[in-house]
Design a protein around this motif. Structure first.
Motif, mmCIF file in Angstrom:
data_model
loop_
_atom_site.group_PDB
_atom_site.id
_atom_site.type_symbol
_atom_site.label_atom_id
_atom_site.label_comp_id
_atom_site.label_asym_id
_atom_site.label_seq_id
_atom_site.Cartn_x
_atom_site.Cartn_y
_atom_site.Cartn_z
ATOM 1 N N UNK A 107 0.858 -1.278 -0.117
ATOM 2 C CA UNK A 107 0.127 -0.059 -0.010
ATOM 3 C C UNK A 107 0.900 1.473 -0.010
ATOM 4 N N UNK A 108 2.093 1.195 0.447
ATOM 5 C CA UNK A 108 3.092 2.223 0.347
ATOM 6 C C UNK A 108 3.493 2.670 -0.860
ATOM 7 N N UNK A 109 3.424 2.136 -1.925
ATOM 8 C CA UNK A 109 3.504 2.310 -3.362
ATOM 9 C C UNK A 109 2.283 2.894 -4.018
ATOM 10 N N UNK A 110 1.028 3.058 -3.539
ATOM 11 C CA UNK A 110 -0.029 3.493 -4.043
ATOM 12 C C UNK A 110 -0.151 5.055 -3.297
ATOM 13 N N UNK A 111 -0.033 6.016 -4.424
ATOM 14 C CA UNK A 111 -0.045 7.502 -3.731
ATOM 15 C C UNK A 111 -1.446 7.995 -3.676
#
Length: 123
Positions: free
Chosen positions: A107-111
């Motif tokens: 999820x940290x790669x979804x801005x």
């Protein structure tokens, strides 16, 4: 910028179906990977399903594989999550998200994120 709005949540009995939609606006959403995540009460946010912009492949969490289907219609700037054979443990707030990364469950790669849609499955 990409703006995402989910719809289609609700209350359903176990074994039933729901379809979530994620309508996108902004810059060329058709070139972004779309993802679905969920957060159940008292639990961490978890990955559910993802689909690259081509729509040529899809990937799922083991817990939903065979029951959920992710799809997209780039002409409508929309990503869908068809949920069948729902179980009480599927109860959660479901979030749509977008990323430039082709395939990722992180999820940290979804801005970009939508506001969430509540799905409640009764037993």
């Amino acid at each position: 910028q990409v703006q995402l709005v989910e719809s289609g949540g609700g209350l359903v009995q176990a074994g039933g179906s729901l379809r979530l939609s994620c309508a996108a606006s902004g810059r060329t959403f058709s070139t972004w990977t779309g993802g679905w995540f969920r957060r159940a009460p008292g639990k961490e946010r978890e990955f559910v399903a993802g689909i690259p912009w081509t729509g040529s492949s899809t990937y799922y969490a083991d817990s939903v594989k065979g029951r959920f289907t992710i799809a997209r219609d780039n002409a409508k700037n929309t990503v869908y999550l068809q949920m069948n054979s729902l179980k009480p443990e599927d109860t959660a707030v479901y979030y749509c998200a977008a990323t430039r990364v082709i395939t990722t469950r992180n999820p940290n790669e979804y801005p970009y994120w939508g506001q969430g849609a509540q799905v409640t499955v009764s037993s």
